[in-house]
Design an enzyme around this catalytic site. Structure first.
Site, short mmCIF file in Angstrom:
data_model
loop_
_atom_site.label_atom_id
_atom_site.label_comp_id
_atom_site.label_asym_id
_atom_site.label_seq_id
_atom_site.Cartn_x
_atom_site.Cartn_y
_atom_site.Cartn_z
N ASP A 1 -33.65 -27.13 -23.83
CA ASP A 1 -33.60 -27.93 -22.62
C ASP A 1 -34.56 -29.09 -22.76
O ASP A 1 -35.60 -28.97 -23.43
CB ASP A 1 -33.98 -27.08 -21.41
CG ASP A 1 -33.53 -27.68 -20.09
OD1 ASP A 1 -32.55 -27.17 -19.50
OD2 ASP A 1 -34.15 -28.66 -19.63
N SER B 1 -15.89 -29.32 -15.68
CA SER B 1 -15.97 -29.17 -14.23
C SER B 1 -14.58 -29.38 -13.65
O SER B 1 -13.77 -30.14 -14.21
CB SER B 1 -16.93 -30.20 -13.64
OG SER B 1 -16.84 -30.22 -12.22
N TYR C 1 -19.29 -39.20 -13.01
CA TYR C 1 -19.37 -37.78 -13.35
C TYR C 1 -17.98 -37.20 -13.60
O TYR C 1 -17.75 -36.49 -14.59
CB TYR C 1 -20.07 -37.02 -12.23
CG TYR C 1 -20.14 -35.52 -12.44
CD1 TYR C 1 -21.10 -34.97 -13.28
CD2 TYR C 1 -19.24 -34.66 -11.81
CE1 TYR C 1 -21.16 -33.59 -13.49
CE2 TYR C 1 -19.31 -33.30 -12.00
CZ TYR C 1 -20.26 -32.76 -12.85
OH TYR C 1 -20.31 -31.40 -13.05
#
Length: 279
Positions: free
Chosen positions: A41, A142, A155
């Site tokens: 991360d 998504s 996005y």
């Protein structure tokens, strides 16, 4: 989502964006199922704390937009844990707002992390997996990548790119022994959705729902999975419905305002500042 009996003992799994949210939930679930997990991360203190809490050997800073950083992360995974079996490309950001107000640097940041990072990770992993004729790349997309939401133009475009890239890579490498899968979550109760109302009449997913879907994919690979089932069915049905019907569904679900005028900007402020920060 009902949990199945899954045994992942012996699987070496690397997860990007593993310090929080879906990435952390996935690391937690896969570790409990016996997998050997590594997390990376960009938030070094947070990933260190998460890795120590889970008792992981490999937990390190990872900038998915930097191919060298990504390669060094995977090198360490294989050096300390063994050959990589699964890469979960989970790192992503979701700034919200009107397209006309979006700064160029935010657009670039979304595309660098959500698209370039996925492509880089997929390529690096496939290069390691193909000679062994075994491996699985799981890319977190998504449902926004096929429902195209106001307030999330860049996005949504980035996640549509992930869906298209993953399917193309799957077909290209179908005889190599390397599997590719896309996971399409609905709005999930993480910081990415903070201060937004979600879809009227539909529940958000929990990070654990996505983690369970990923665990199931590792044991039984599929090209694509949508979570939740209800949201996935609604999203998939759009391609068969007239545009005016889809527009009516959007209005009924409150999706024209969910990421524009209905955003609680104060509740969302901390996430937006972090997501939009340039390095």
């Amino acid at each position: 989502m009902a949990r199945k009996t899954i045994d992942l003992r012996g699987e070496v799994v690397a997860i990007t964006g593993g310090a929080r949210g879906i990435g952390l939930a996935t690391a937690t679930r896969l570790t409990r199922l016996g997998a050997t997990v590594a997390i990376g991360d960009i938030d070094e203190p947070r990933v260190k704390a998460a890795g120590e809490d889970l008792g992981l050997t490999v937990h390190s800073r990872l900038d998915v937009t930097d191919p060298r950083s990504f390669e060094e992360f995977l090198d360490r995974v294989e050096r300390e844990l063994g050959p990589l079996d699964v890469l979960v490309n989970n790192a992503g950001i979701m700034p919200v707002g009107q397209l006309t107000d979006e700064p160029d640097e935010v657009t670039r940041r979304i595309l660098d992390i959500n698209v370039f990072g996925v492509i880089v990770g997929s390529r690096l992993a496939a290069r390691r997996m193909a000679p062994r004729r075994r491996g699985h790349v799981i890319n977190i997309a998504s449902l926004a990548g096929e429902t195209f939401l106001p307030g999330l133009a860049t996005y949504s475009g980035s996640k549509a790119a992930v869906v298209g890239f993953t399917e193309s890579a799957r077909r290209e490498l179908r005889r190599s022994g390397v599997c590719f899968s896309a996971v399409l979550p609905t709005f999930t109760d993480t910081e990415l959705s903070a201060g937004t109302p979600g879809t009227r009449g539909m529940r958000n997913a929990a990070p654990e729902d996505i983690a369970e879907a990923i665990a199931a994919l590792i044991t039984k690979p599929r090209p694509e999975v949508r979570v939740t089932r209800a949201a996935g069915l609604m999203s998939a049905s759009q391609r068969y419905l007239p545009r005016r019907v889809n527009d009516a569904v959007f209005r009924l679900g409150g999706m024209y305002e969910a990421f524009t005028s209905k955003v609680d900007t104060e509740h969302r402020r901390a996430y937006e500042e972090r997501a939009r920060a340039t390095r």
